[in-house]
Design a protein around this motif. Sequence first.
Motif, PDB file in Angstrom:
ATOM      1  N   MET A 215     -38.717  59.462  -1.478  1.00 23.76           N
ATOM      2  CA  MET A 215     -37.791  58.857  -0.400  1.00 23.76           C
ATOM      3  C   MET A 215     -37.666  57.442  -0.646  1.00 23.76           C
ATOM      4  O   MET A 215     -36.335  56.904  -1.009  1.00 23.76           O
ATOM      5  N   MET A 216     -38.628  56.429  -0.997  1.00 20.95           N
ATOM      6  CA  MET A 216     -38.447  55.135  -1.467  1.00 20.95           C
ATOM      7  C   MET A 216     -37.833  55.094  -2.666  1.00 20.95           C
ATOM      8  O   MET A 216     -36.950  54.203  -2.865  1.00 20.95           O
ATOM      9  N   ASP A 217     -38.003  55.954  -3.769  1.00 23.31           N
ATOM     10  CA  ASP A 217     -37.567  55.745  -4.994  1.00 23.31           C
ATOM     11  C   ASP A 217     -36.031  56.002  -4.956  1.00 23.31           C
ATOM     12  O   ASP A 217     -35.178  55.371  -5.689  1.00 23.31           O
TER      13      ASP A 217
ATOM     14  N   THR B 131     -33.514  52.996 -11.631  1.00 21.46           N
ATOM     15  CA  THR B 131     -32.997  54.131 -12.122  1.00 21.46           C
ATOM     16  C   THR B 131     -33.934  55.213 -12.098  1.00 21.46           C
ATOM     17  O   THR B 131     -35.290  55.064 -12.022  1.00 21.46           O
ATOM     18  N   GLU B 132     -33.533  56.483 -11.950  1.00 21.56           N
ATOM     19  CA  GLU B 132     -34.207  57.451 -11.587  1.00 21.56           C
ATOM     20  C   GLU B 132     -35.363  57.794 -12.829  1.00 21.56           C
ATOM     21  O   GLU B 132     -36.518  58.246 -12.581  1.00 21.56           O
ATOM     22  N   ASP B 133     -35.120  57.491 -14.122  1.00 18.34           N
ATOM     23  CA  ASP B 133     -35.918  57.348 -15.327  1.00 18.34           C
ATOM     24  C   ASP B 133     -37.253  56.778 -15.004  1.00 18.34           C
ATOM     25  O   ASP B 133     -38.128  56.954 -15.552  1.00 18.34           O
ATOM     26  N   GLU B 134     -36.887  55.466 -14.440  1.00 19.32           N
ATOM     27  CA  GLU B 134     -38.177  54.722 -14.032  1.00 19.32           C
ATOM     28  C   GLU B 134     -39.274  55.099 -12.960  1.00 19.32           C
ATOM     29  O   GLU B 134     -40.142  54.556 -12.784  1.00 19.32           O
ATOM     30  N   CYS B 135     -38.718  56.023 -12.341  1.00 20.35           N
ATOM     31  CA  CYS B 135     -39.519  56.460 -10.987  1.00 20.35           C
ATOM     32  C   CYS B 135     -40.286  57.781 -11.507  1.00 20.35           C
ATOM     33  O   CYS B 135     -39.825  58.700 -11.948  1.00 20.35           O
TER      34      CYS B 135
ATOM     35  N   ALA C 286     -41.846  50.471  -7.277  1.00 10.71           N
ATOM     36  CA  ALA C 286     -40.936  49.704  -6.683  1.00 10.71           C
ATOM     37  C   ALA C 286     -40.869  48.409  -7.395  1.00 10.71           C
ATOM     38  O   ALA C 286     -39.902  47.591  -6.860  1.00 10.71           O
ATOM     39  N   GLY C 287     -41.654  47.951  -8.528  1.00  9.07           N
ATOM     40  CA  GLY C 287     -41.113  46.711  -9.168  1.00  9.07           C
ATOM     41  C   GLY C 287     -41.991  45.540  -8.923  1.00  9.07           C
ATOM     42  O   GLY C 287     -42.817  45.734  -7.849  1.00  9.07           O
ATOM     43  N   ARG C 288     -41.238  44.492  -9.177  1.00 15.50           N
ATOM     44  CA  ARG C 288     -41.819  43.260  -8.705  1.00 15.50           C
ATOM     45  C   ARG C 288     -41.630  42.882  -7.337  1.00 15.50           C
ATOM     46  O   ARG C 288     -42.680  42.236  -6.527  1.00 15.50           O
ATOM     47  N   ALA C 289     -40.610  43.452  -6.446  1.00 16.39           N
ATOM     48  CA  ALA C 289     -40.418  43.252  -5.244  1.00 16.39           C
ATOM     49  C   ALA C 289     -41.808  44.094  -4.313  1.00 16.39           C
ATOM     50  O   ALA C 289     -42.184  43.690  -3.599  1.00 16.39           O
TER      51      ALA C 289
ATOM     52  N   PRO D 150     -37.179  46.264  -0.289  1.00 13.89           N
ATOM     53  CA  PRO D 150     -35.806  45.965  -0.291  1.00 13.89           C
ATOM     54  C   PRO D 150     -35.688  44.404   0.259  1.00 13.89           C
ATOM     55  O   PRO D 150     -34.805  43.762  -0.164  1.00 13.89           O
ATOM     56  N   TRP D 151     -36.217  44.154   1.631  1.00 14.95           N
ATOM     57  CA  TRP D 151     -35.943  42.896   2.229  1.00 14.95           C
ATOM     58  C   TRP D 151     -36.511  41.736   1.478  1.00 14.95           C
ATOM     59  O   TRP D 151     -36.194  40.549   1.126  1.00 14.95           O
TER      60      TRP D 151
END
Length: 181
Positions: A33-35, A45-49, A65-68, A138-139
């Motif tokens: 759900m987070m992705d 993108t969906e490919d990254e998750c 979730a990346g750098r964030a 996200p925040w």
Amino acid sequence: PTPIATVTSAVVDTSKPEMDTEPTAILSKNISMMDRMLVNLGMKTEDECPLAEDGENLMEQIKCAGRAGIVSYIIWEWVFWLTAIPIACYTYFTATGAWPNLSNSEDQAKVGASIFAFVNVARFAVPLRVGLALSTTPWVDENIVQRFLPSLGEDELAQQDMDFLTDVETEEQNSEGVAMK
């Protein structure tokens, strides 16, 4: 053939039907759900998750979730430990009635037992900390990462790498020149 021969041939036959290895629409249905939220916000993108699996490694979710996500996790870790350690110290003081004398072997044993119990309790809070980190990603991305850690393109990253290598080579040459004098 006799029934025994049929069973034998069924056991010997180990051929497997070929499976389709191409990613299909299943990918869009099986990400977490987070992705899904990050994809909808355009941050991933969906490919990254990776596909969501039962018992998935919690740190993989943070990485996805990346750098964030990483910054958010670091923030929540700091908050947890900066509040948990004083609480643990106060709890020790109220339970024993005094601060430990670490030169006394009995107090050393009490502190060791308290630390053991504290670390085991803290281990149970890891999923909570990961959940908090993922929920605030996200925040954190909007208010911290995009403001203070701007994204660099591949050309800019390559240029930074070249600049770094040039600086290192220059320092090595300067240190060799000083050593030879």
